[in-house]
Write an enzyme that holds these catalytic residues in place. Structure first.
Site, PDB file in Angstrom:
ATOM      1  N   CYS A  42       0.810  -1.221   0.000  1.00 56.57           N
ATOM      2  CA  CYS A  42       0.000   0.000   0.000  1.00 56.57           C
ATOM      3  C   CYS A  42       0.843   1.271   0.000  1.00 56.57           C
ATOM      4  O   CYS A  42       0.637   2.181  -0.816  1.00 56.57           O
ATOM      5  CB  CYS A  42      -0.978  -0.006   1.169  1.00 56.57           C
ATOM      6  SG  CYS A  42      -0.225   0.113   2.814  1.00 56.57           S
TER       7      CYS A  42
ATOM      8  N   HIS B 182      -2.513   1.361   7.036  1.00 60.09           N
ATOM      9  CA  HIS B 182      -2.825   1.195   5.612  1.00 60.09           C
ATOM     10  C   HIS B 182      -3.087   2.566   5.000  1.00 60.09           C
ATOM     11  O   HIS B 182      -3.574   3.476   5.673  1.00 60.09           O
ATOM     12  CB  HIS B 182      -4.063   0.305   5.438  1.00 60.09           C
ATOM     13  CG  HIS B 182      -4.321  -0.083   4.009  1.00 60.09           C
ATOM     14  ND1 HIS B 182      -3.624  -1.091   3.381  1.00 60.09           N
ATOM     15  CD2 HIS B 182      -5.173   0.419   3.080  1.00 60.09           C
ATOM     16  CE1 HIS B 182      -4.051  -1.204   2.132  1.00 60.09           C
ATOM     17  NE2 HIS B 182      -4.987  -0.294   1.930  1.00 60.09           N
TER      18      HIS B 182
ATOM     19  N   HIS C 140      -6.060   1.792  -4.225  1.00 54.20           N
ATOM     20  CA  HIS C 140      -5.014   1.330  -3.306  1.00 54.20           C
ATOM     21  C   HIS C 140      -4.566  -0.082  -3.660  1.00 54.20           C
ATOM     22  O   HIS C 140      -5.145  -0.762  -4.510  1.00 54.20           O
ATOM     23  CB  HIS C 140      -5.504   1.384  -1.856  1.00 54.20           C
ATOM     24  CG  HIS C 140      -6.569   0.376  -1.522  1.00 54.20           C
ATOM     25  ND1 HIS C 140      -6.660  -0.236  -0.294  1.00 54.20           N
ATOM     26  CD2 HIS C 140      -7.601  -0.136  -2.261  1.00 54.20           C
ATOM     27  CE1 HIS C 140      -7.692  -1.061  -0.272  1.00 54.20           C
ATOM     28  NE2 HIS C 140      -8.274  -1.027  -1.449  1.00 54.20           N
TER      29      HIS C 140
END
Length: 346
Positions: free
Chosen positions: A261, A309, A321
């Protein structure tokens, strides 16, 4: 004549024990006969969400240690270059000074103790030379300068040694983080493998993201509404991220063909000419805070689940993402990813 006695009746205590044991056996048999209740789709989703969050946390620690190691290695490389240059300078000046001393000794101008200078280490050479009473002013000045140069060289060597020790410690931390990541991913895969096909289908339908399988996800452009990028940098970064749709998630990867990520965010912003940190723990310090979801602009960074994240806001409640192991770079709705921790405008 044989004696015939009536058998003793079992005591009340024994009857009670036997009765209790029989009742327990019946209860255990009844429980065994009943299958354990299957977890609901919501429970499975919560378990996966928790495991993915724990994986993200371990991965970001790995990414941070990896970035730290890269910085430390660059620093020690620079120090080693400096040490080589300093050592070369010291050696050249020592050779020149030694040549002069040899000539003076041959002509009888210097005490015989100068002979020691010609075979000693730089430190010993300078220490002894500075104590000689028959050296010229120029030689004294040169020796003093060399002592300063040697001191600088020793400091550089000490700093390099310290950095090398830091690299060793960081490597150990990196290995520990890597083991933790692999453990979490194995737990996630074990949970997925334990599900029936119906459970996986139900879970994928409930999240809308195919979270329970190695699918291609939502890589086609959804309805992103009319939201505009917040800046030219964000516009360029978002455009770059869109070219990575469908690329596989690989933890620790920074592109150009696989990402985790924070690796996707770092790569995308680098294409826009903007340098951002490697891990989510670094990236959250860039830009300015966004007060609410309604204030989000395309290209803003959104941090989820305690900053473990990160994704790029795509507009209309969607995020672009790299989700987690087993998926690819794709669009997902904000509500599918987890709780929002922070939002940043670059």
């Amino acid at each position: 004549m044989a004696s015939h006695r009536r058998p003793k009746s079992p005591s009340r205590a024994r009857i009670s024990v036997l009765t209790a044991a029989a009742a327990t056996a019946v209860a255990v048999s009844a429980q065994s006969a009943q299958a354990a209740p299957k977890p609901t789709t919501a429970q499975l989703q919560a378990q996966l969400q928790q495991l993915n969050t724990e994986s993200d946390q371990a991965i970001q620690k790995f990414d941070a240690a990896q970035a730290k190691l890269k910085t430390q290695q660059a620093a020690v490389n620079t120090l080693q270059d400096q040490i080589a240059r300093s050592q070369s300078t010291v050696n050249s000046r020592l050779d020149a000074l030694g040549e002069v001393a040899s000539q003076q000794y041959a002509s009888g101008a210097v005490d015989s103790t100068v002979q020691l200078l010609l075979s000693s280490t730089p430190d010993e050479y300078l220490a002894q030379a500075s104590s000689l009473g028959q050296i010229t002013d120029n030689q004294a000045s040169e020796i003093k300068s060399l002592q300063a140069e040697q001191g600088k060289l020793d400091a550089e060597k000490a700093q390099a040694e310290q950095t090398l020790q830091q690299i060793q410690a960081t490597n150990q931390q990196l290995a520990a983080n890597k083991a933790e990541v692999q453990k979490k991913i194995a737990q996630t895969q074990a949970l997925l493998d334990s599900m029936t096909a119906a459970q996986k289908a139900a879970l994928a339908k409930s999240t809308g993201s195919g979270a329970a399988s190695r699918d291609t996800g939502s890589t086609s452009r959804p309805n992103l509404g009319s939201a505009k990028p917040g800046s030219s940098i964000e516009a360029a970064a978002f455009a770059a991220a869109q070219t990575r749709l469908g690329m596989p998630y690989v933890w620790g990867a920074t592109g150009p063909t696989s990402f985790d990520c924070s690796g996707l965010v770092q790569w995308s912003y680098a294409q826009a000419g903007y340098s951002i940190g490697r891990s989510t723990y670094d990236q959250i310090n860039y830009g300015t805070p966004v007060a609410s979801v309604s204030d989000l602009q395309v290209g803003d960074l959104i941090f989820f689940n305690g900053n473990s994240h990160v994704g790029i806001y795509a507009g209309n409640g969607m995020v672009l993402h790299a989700p987690h192991t087993g998926t690819v770079v794709k669009y997902e709705q904000l509500s599918y990813i987890g709780s929002i921790y922070a939002m940043r405008h670059i």
